[in-house]
Design a protein around this motif. Structure first.
Motif, PDB file in Angstrom:
ATOM      1  N   SER A  61      -6.155   3.788  -0.239  1.00 47.85           N
ATOM      2  CA  SER A  61      -5.767   2.536  -1.021  1.00 47.85           C
ATOM      3  C   SER A  61      -6.969   2.067  -1.726  1.00 47.85           C
ATOM      4  O   SER A  61      -8.110   1.810  -1.015  1.00 47.85           O
ATOM      5  N   CYS A 105      -6.986   3.762   6.564  1.00 45.84           N
ATOM      6  CA  CYS A 105      -6.264   3.920   5.343  1.00 45.84           C
ATOM      7  C   CYS A 105      -7.236   4.305   4.040  1.00 45.84           C
ATOM      8  O   CYS A 105      -7.815   3.358   3.603  1.00 45.84           O
ATOM      9  N   THR A 110      -4.150  -2.873   6.085  1.00 41.52           N
ATOM     10  CA  THR A 110      -4.795  -2.168   6.994  1.00 41.52           C
ATOM     11  C   THR A 110      -6.242  -1.591   6.916  1.00 41.52           C
ATOM     12  O   THR A 110      -7.188  -1.940   7.596  1.00 41.52           O
ATOM     13  N   ASP A 126       0.033   4.357   0.656  1.00 30.86           N
ATOM     14  CA  ASP A 126      -0.694   5.098   1.499  1.00 30.86           C
ATOM     15  C   ASP A 126      -0.192   4.849   2.816  1.00 30.86           C
ATOM     16  O   ASP A 126       0.600   5.759   3.493  1.00 30.86           O
ATOM     17  N   CYS A 127      -0.276   3.558   3.395  1.00 38.32           N
ATOM     18  CA  CYS A 127       0.288   3.140   4.559  1.00 38.32           C
ATOM     19  C   CYS A 127       1.103   2.192   5.054  1.00 38.32           C
ATOM     20  O   CYS A 127       1.651   2.114   5.857  1.00 38.32           O
ATOM     21  N   CYS A 145       0.808  -1.088   0.042  1.00 40.82           N
ATOM     22  CA  CYS A 145      -0.031   0.083  -0.044  1.00 40.82           C
ATOM     23  C   CYS A 145       1.020   1.339  -0.072  1.00 40.82           C
ATOM     24  O   CYS A 145       1.698   1.394   0.925  1.00 40.82           O
ATOM     25  N   CYS A 199      -5.594  -3.501   0.459  1.00 46.37           N
ATOM     26  CA  CYS A 199      -4.624  -2.918   1.909  1.00 46.37           C
ATOM     27  C   CYS A 199      -4.999  -3.654   2.944  1.00 46.37           C
ATOM     28  O   CYS A 199      -6.303  -3.615   3.651  1.00 46.37           O
TER      29      CYS A 199
HETATM   30 ZN   LIG Z   1      -3.258   1.051   3.324  1.00 49.52          ZN
END
Ligand SMILES: [Zn+2]
Length: 158
Positions: free
Chosen positions: A104, A101, A92, A72-73, A70, A90
């Motif tokens: 994603s 998150c 998360t 993003d995170c 991912c 993802c």
């Molecule tokens: Zn993520």
């Protein structure tokens, strides 16, 4: 395949299959064994134009699970089946929800396999080739960044 021809007077050609199995076999058996070994092995084409055979011992885990990250995170992506579609999302987001998150995207497995195939291996999805060429795939909201093992990066729009 390390078969070697052995001297054999007056009969048909014969071969040793390998050193640990020093049985002499006929042409027919030799061909059949070789055919079988080629079937089990996969051809890997290297950057320098050479090719080698590699037996696929990789099953169990999914290659995409090792590659997709991912953007993003930073968590890895997980495989899910939803309404008959196989998708990657993802971890998360799966565990803690969209709030944890939010950027994603969910990626369809079929779609990403098609993209990777056209990038690196031509017409067929060859997991060995993907594994050999690609180190990581970062998933962002609108695009993927595919990091090749030879420092090449591809950007794929989602
Ligand atoms: Zn993520």
């Amino acid at each position: 395949m390390t078969g070697r021809k052995v001297k054999n007077t007056g009969q048909r050609k014969q071969y040793y299959i390998n050193r640990s199995h020093p049985a002499i076999v006929s042409d027919e058996v030799f061909d059949r064994v070789q055919e079988e070994m080629i079937k089990r092995a996969r051809v890997i084409r290297h950057e320098d134009g050479t090719a080698s055979l590699s037996t696929n011992k990789y099953n169990g885990k999914y290659l995409l699970g090792n590659l997709l990250v991912c953007g993003d995170c930073g968590a890895s992506y997980r495989r899910r089946t939803e309404r008959g579609n196989v998708v990657w999302r993802c971890a998360t987001r799966i565990e803690k929800g969209k709030e944890a998150c939010s950027e994603s995207p969910t990626v369809k497995e079929e779609w990403i396999k098609e993209r990777l195939t056209s990038m690196v291996s031509g017409e067929l999805y060859e997991e060995n080739i993907i594994r050999e060429r690609i180190g990581q795939i970062c998933v962002y909201q609108k695009y993927l960044v595919v990091k090749g093992k030879n420092d090449i990066e591809w950007i794929i729009q989602i």
